[in-house]
Design a protein around this motif. Structure first.
Motif, PDB file in Angstrom:
ATOM      1  N   ALA A 227      23.123 -16.399  13.621  1.00 29.45           N
ATOM      2  CA  ALA A 227      23.294 -16.068  15.040  1.00 29.45           C
ATOM      3  C   ALA A 227      24.716 -16.369  15.508  1.00 29.45           C
ATOM      4  CB  ALA A 227      22.291 -16.857  15.881  1.00 29.45           C
ATOM      5  N   ILE A 228      25.259 -17.506  15.080  1.00 31.15           N
ATOM      6  CA  ILE A 228      26.616 -17.895  15.500  1.00 31.15           C
ATOM      7  C   ILE A 228      27.657 -16.923  14.963  1.00 31.15           C
ATOM      8  CG2 ILE A 228      28.390 -19.684  15.275  1.00 31.15           C
ATOM      9  CD1 ILE A 228      26.077 -21.738  15.209  1.00 31.15           C
ATOM     10  N   THR A 229      27.548 -16.598  13.667  1.00 31.37           N
ATOM     11  CA  THR A 229      28.514 -15.657  13.081  1.00 31.37           C
ATOM     12  C   THR A 229      28.319 -14.248  13.628  1.00 31.37           C
ATOM     13  OG1 THR A 229      27.033 -15.366  11.162  1.00 31.37           O
ATOM     14  CG2 THR A 229      28.833 -16.963  10.941  1.00 31.37           C
ATOM     15  N   GLY A 230      27.057 -13.883  13.939  1.00 31.43           N
ATOM     16  CA  GLY A 230      26.804 -12.584  14.551  1.00 31.43           C
ATOM     17  C   GLY A 230      27.445 -12.477  15.922  1.00 31.43           C
ATOM     18  N   ASP A 231      27.381 -13.568  16.682  1.00 31.52           N
ATOM     19  CA  ASP A 231      28.014 -13.609  17.997  1.00 31.52           C
ATOM     20  C   ASP A 231      29.527 -13.451  17.876  1.00 31.52           C
ATOM     21  OD1 ASP A 231      27.937 -14.271  20.949  1.00 31.52           O
ATOM     22  OD2 ASP A 231      29.170 -15.940  20.237  1.00 31.52           O
ATOM     23  N   LYS A 232      30.121 -14.156  16.923  1.00 33.85           N
ATOM     24  CA  LYS A 232      31.573 -14.076  16.697  1.00 33.85           C
ATOM     25  C   LYS A 232      31.959 -12.706  16.139  1.00 33.85           C
ATOM     26  CE  LYS A 232      32.350 -19.033  16.062  1.00 33.85           C
ATOM     27  NZ  LYS A 232      33.128 -19.144  17.321  1.00 33.85           N
ATOM     28  N   LEU A 233      31.086 -12.136  15.314  1.00 37.79           N
ATOM     29  CA  LEU A 233      31.350 -10.809  14.750  1.00 37.79           C
ATOM     30  C   LEU A 233      31.412  -9.761  15.857  1.00 37.79           C
ATOM     31  CD1 LEU A 233      31.643  -9.182  12.086  1.00 37.79           C
ATOM     32  CD2 LEU A 233      29.170  -8.851  12.135  1.00 37.79           C
ATOM     33  N   ALA A 234      30.491  -9.877  16.814  1.00 31.57           N
ATOM     34  CA  ALA A 234      30.486  -8.936  17.939  1.00 31.57           C
ATOM     35  C   ALA A 234      31.755  -9.084  18.771  1.00 31.57           C
ATOM     36  CB  ALA A 234      29.251  -9.175  18.802  1.00 31.57           C
ATOM     37  N   ALA A 235      32.196 -10.339  18.961  1.00 31.26           N
ATOM     38  CA  ALA A 235      33.384 -10.589  19.783  1.00 31.26           C
ATOM     39  C   ALA A 235      34.663 -10.130  19.085  1.00 31.26           C
ATOM     40  CB  ALA A 235      33.476 -12.075  20.115  1.00 31.26           C
ATOM     41  N   SER A 236      34.756 -10.382  17.781  1.00 34.45           N
ATOM     42  CA  SER A 236      36.002 -10.095  17.057  1.00 34.45           C
ATOM     43  C   SER A 236      36.165  -8.617  16.711  1.00 34.45           C
ATOM     44  CB  SER A 236      36.074 -10.927  15.775  1.00 34.45           C
ATOM     45  OG  SER A 236      35.001 -10.596  14.898  1.00 34.45           O
ATOM     46  N   THR A 237      35.054  -7.905  16.529  1.00 31.79           N
ATOM     47  CA  THR A 237      35.137  -6.499  16.126  1.00 31.79           C
ATOM     48  C   THR A 237      34.975  -5.537  17.285  1.00 31.79           C
ATOM     49  OG1 THR A 237      32.755  -6.411  15.644  1.00 31.79           O
ATOM     50  CG2 THR A 237      34.236  -7.023  13.831  1.00 31.79           C
ATOM     51  N   GLY A 238      34.509  -6.072  18.430  1.00 31.55           N
ATOM     52  CA  GLY A 238      34.280  -5.202  19.570  1.00 31.55           C
ATOM     53  C   GLY A 238      32.948  -4.483  19.521  1.00 31.55           C
ATOM     54  N   LEU A 239      32.120  -4.826  18.533  1.00 33.57           N
ATOM     55  CA  LEU A 239      30.797  -4.219  18.452  1.00 33.57           C
ATOM     56  C   LEU A 239      29.932  -4.697  19.603  1.00 33.57           C
ATOM     57  CD1 LEU A 239      30.025  -4.533  14.621  1.00 33.57           C
ATOM     58  CD2 LEU A 239      30.512  -2.436  15.877  1.00 33.57           C
ATOM     59  N   ASN A 240      29.030  -3.836  20.050  1.00 33.58           N
ATOM     60  CA  ASN A 240      28.092  -4.194  21.104  1.00 33.58           C
ATOM     61  C   ASN A 240      27.160  -5.296  20.615  1.00 33.58           C
ATOM     62  OD1 ASN A 240      25.532  -3.992  22.686  1.00 33.58           O
ATOM     63  ND2 ASN A 240      26.698  -2.417  23.773  1.00 33.58           N
ATOM     64  N   ALA A 241      26.997  -6.371  21.410  1.00 35.60           N
ATOM     65  CA  ALA A 241      26.126  -7.479  21.006  1.00 35.60           C
ATOM     66  C   ALA A 241      24.690  -7.017  20.842  1.00 35.60           C
ATOM     67  CB  ALA A 241      26.199  -8.604  22.043  1.00 35.60           C
ATOM     68  N   SER A 242      24.291  -6.027  21.630  1.00 33.54           N
ATOM     69  CA  SER A 242      22.939  -5.486  21.494  1.00 33.54           C
ATOM     70  C   SER A 242      22.770  -4.819  20.135  1.00 33.54           C
ATOM     71  CB  SER A 242      22.667  -4.462  22.605  1.00 33.54           C
ATOM     72  OG  SER A 242      22.785  -5.061  23.869  1.00 33.54           O
ATOM     73  N   PHE A 243      23.808  -4.088  19.689  1.00 29.26           N
ATOM     74  CA  PHE A 243      23.756  -3.440  18.376  1.00 29.26           C
ATOM     75  C   PHE A 243      23.709  -4.481  17.264  1.00 29.26           C
ATOM     76  CE2 PHE A 243      26.078  -2.060  14.587  1.00 29.26           C
ATOM     77  CZ  PHE A 243      25.312  -0.979  14.201  1.00 29.26           C
ATOM     78  N   VAL A 244      24.534  -5.527  17.373  1.00 31.63           N
ATOM     79  CA  VAL A 244      24.560  -6.585  16.353  1.00 31.63           C
ATOM     80  C   VAL A 244      23.199  -7.251  16.239  1.00 31.63           C
ATOM     81  CG1 VAL A 244      25.550  -8.822  15.731  1.00 31.63           C
ATOM     82  CG2 VAL A 244      27.029  -7.012  16.580  1.00 31.63           C
ATOM     83  N   GLY A 245      22.590  -7.572  17.401  1.00 36.54           N
ATOM     84  CA  GLY A 245      21.288  -8.232  17.370  1.00 36.54           C
ATOM     85  C   GLY A 245      20.173  -7.315  16.923  1.00 36.54           C
ATOM     86  N   SER A 246      20.190  -6.071  17.419  1.00 37.47           N
ATOM     87  CA  SER A 246      19.082  -5.143  17.168  1.00 37.47           C
ATOM     88  C   SER A 246      19.086  -4.561  15.766  1.00 37.47           C
ATOM     89  CB  SER A 246      19.108  -3.999  18.184  1.00 37.47           C
ATOM     90  OG  SER A 246      18.951  -4.486  19.494  1.00 37.47           O
ATOM     91  N   PHE A 247      20.235  -4.484  15.140  1.00 41.35           N
ATOM     92  CA  PHE A 247      20.294  -3.805  13.847  1.00 41.35           C
ATOM     93  C   PHE A 247      20.861  -4.668  12.722  1.00 41.35           C
ATOM     94  CE2 PHE A 247      20.033  -0.500  17.030  1.00 41.35           C
ATOM     95  CZ  PHE A 247      19.014   0.292  16.521  1.00 41.35           C
ATOM     96  N   LEU A 248      22.038  -5.269  12.893  1.00 42.03           N
ATOM     97  CA  LEU A 248      22.621  -6.049  11.803  1.00 42.03           C
ATOM     98  C   LEU A 248      21.817  -7.322  11.520  1.00 42.03           C
ATOM     99  CD1 LEU A 248      26.474  -5.722  12.446  1.00 42.03           C
ATOM    100  CD2 LEU A 248      24.991  -4.369  10.960  1.00 42.03           C
ATOM    101  N   ILE A 249      21.651  -8.159  12.551  1.00 39.11           N
ATOM    102  CA  ILE A 249      20.915  -9.409  12.358  1.00 39.11           C
ATOM    103  C   ILE A 249      19.436  -9.133  12.125  1.00 39.11           C
ATOM    104  CG2 ILE A 249      20.218 -11.575  13.468  1.00 39.11           C
ATOM    105  CD1 ILE A 249      22.890 -11.674  14.848  1.00 39.11           C
ATOM    106  N   ALA A 250      18.871  -8.186  12.868  1.00 39.18           N
ATOM    107  CA  ALA A 250      17.452  -7.868  12.712  1.00 39.18           C
ATOM    108  C   ALA A 250      17.132  -7.409  11.294  1.00 39.18           C
ATOM    109  CB  ALA A 250      17.051  -6.798  13.720  1.00 39.18           C
ATOM    110  N   ALA A 251      18.010  -6.587  10.723  1.00 37.39           N
ATOM    111  CA  ALA A 251      17.791  -6.126   9.356  1.00 37.39           C
ATOM    112  C   ALA A 251      17.848  -7.279   8.374  1.00 37.39           C
ATOM    113  CB  ALA A 251      18.832  -5.066   8.992  1.00 37.39           C
ATOM    114  N   SER A 252      18.765  -8.210   8.599  1.00 40.46           N
ATOM    115  CA  SER A 252      18.899  -9.366   7.703  1.00 40.46           C
ATOM    116  C   SER A 252      17.660 -10.255   7.735  1.00 40.46           C
ATOM    117  CB  SER A 252      20.135 -10.193   8.090  1.00 40.46           C
ATOM    118  OG  SER A 252      21.302  -9.411   8.043  1.00 40.46           O
ATOM    119  N   THR A 253      17.164 -10.525   8.941  1.00 39.45           N
ATOM    120  CA  THR A 253      16.014 -11.426   9.055  1.00 39.45           C
ATOM    121  C   THR A 253      14.695 -10.752   8.679  1.00 39.45           C
ATOM    122  OG1 THR A 253      15.827 -10.900  11.426  1.00 39.45           O
ATOM    123  CG2 THR A 253      17.107 -12.845  10.833  1.00 39.45           C
TER     124      THR A 253
END
Length: 321
Positions: free
Chosen positions: A192-218
């Motif tokens: 979750a922490i790295t996902g939050d930083k990933l969204a901030a550093s890359t400009g990706l939407n936090a909703s996209f990071v949570g809904s697809f990147l992190i969700a797929a991993s978990t």
């Protein structure tokens, strides 16, 4: 560096969650507690622990979008897993060979998605002790629905008891489960922490990071469970593990709302999650249709619903990206 830590955290989460599932299965076999209770709560909790720790950490660092997106995205990804395996094993016509009780579980999942969809459309939410009224509805409907499903599935449950008993001792499994749970908690928090930083550093939407990147991993532990079930041609296990996990994840979303003190979590979260919630309701509806229909003659006509689920999922992912 952030991407590397994110990937490493995802790998550890998957490995630890698989171990949790294995140890939880042994505990359910050898514990003196009721087998259904242990299996339902312990094993379902084991495969959902990555989602729980990730979302709670997201709440702790003040990112409700990742918390909500992870839960909703995991449910959507779980349905995608089922659709992809149904497509790959289309000649076996999985949905035509499973117990009728899965129709009830699928229907309950759609109702819970409907509640979340409705709450995300509202600008405000009635709160009781800081918890949204929508979450209280989710708990109530889940308890009533689970009781109803349990009363209508007694005859089929006894048929699923034919399993190989592990040689592992109960003590070994319990200690292993605790260690794996701690590892999952730490790795899930890092995810979750790295996902939050990933969204901030890359400009990706936090909703996209949570809904697809992190969700797929978990959700990868569920993928392993479904793969194993298909290899054994145990289609009831495949569908049951996915639909059951989705119901359990909805209750974990309630817990995140309890922990998030600023407001009802669906109010604090971005309205972009509405797309994910509607996607989950649609995918769940198509899965229910596959469970209800019978006697499809051709293989390709049979697999069309699963193909539709897969295509719509990736189109939606692209739209959110």
């Amino acid at each position: 560096m952030i991407v590397l830590l994110f990937l490493l955290s995802a790998i550890v989460v998957v490995a630890a969650a698989i171990k949790l599932n294995q140890y939880g299965d042994v505990i359910s076999q050898k514990s003196s507690l009721n087998g259904m209770i242990v299996g339902t709560f312990l094993i379902a909790g084991a495969t959902s622990l990555p989602e729980l720790t990730t979302s709670l950490t997201a709440v702790a660092i003040g990112n409700p979008d990742i918390a909500v997106g992870n839960m909703l995205g995991s449910n959507v990804f779980n349905l995608l897993i089922l659709a992809v395996f149904d497509f790959l094993y289309r000649r076996n016509k999985m949905f035509e060979k499973v117990s009728i009780q899965h129709r009830y579980t699928a229907s309950l999942g759609i109702i819970l998605f409907l509640i979340i969809t409705s709450s995300l459309m509202l600008p405000n939410m009635i709160e009781i002790f800081g918890v949204g009224l929508d979450m209280l509805f989710i708990v109530f409907i889940y308890l009533v629905g689970s009781k109803w499903i349990s009363n209508h599935s007694q005859a089929t449950r006894s048929n699923s008891e034919n399993e190989v008993v592990s040689d592992m001792s109960l003590k070994h499994a319990t200690v292993g489960f605790i260690i794996a749970a701690i590892v999952t908690f730490l790795a899930g928090s890092m995810l979750a922490i790295t996902g939050d930083k990933l969204a901030a550093s890359t400009g990706l939407n936090a909703s996209f990071v949570g809904s697809f990147l992190i969700a797929a991993s978990t959700s990868l532990p569920e993928l392993v469970t479904v793969y194993t079930a298909f290899r054994l041609a145990n289609y009831d296990l495949a569908i049951g593990s996915i639909l059951g996990s989705n119901l359990f994840n909805m209750q974990l979303l309630v817990l995140t709302d309890v922990m998030y003190r600023d407001s009802a979590i669906t109010v604090a979260a971005s309205s972009s999650h509405l797309l994910t919630a509607m996607l989950g309701m649609f995918m769940g509806g198509v899965a229910l249709y596959s469970l209800l229909r019978k006697g499809v003659t051709t293989t390709w006509r049979y697999v069309l619903p699963s193909l539709l689920i897969t295509v719509v999922y990736f189109i939606t992912s692209y739209m959110m990206f």
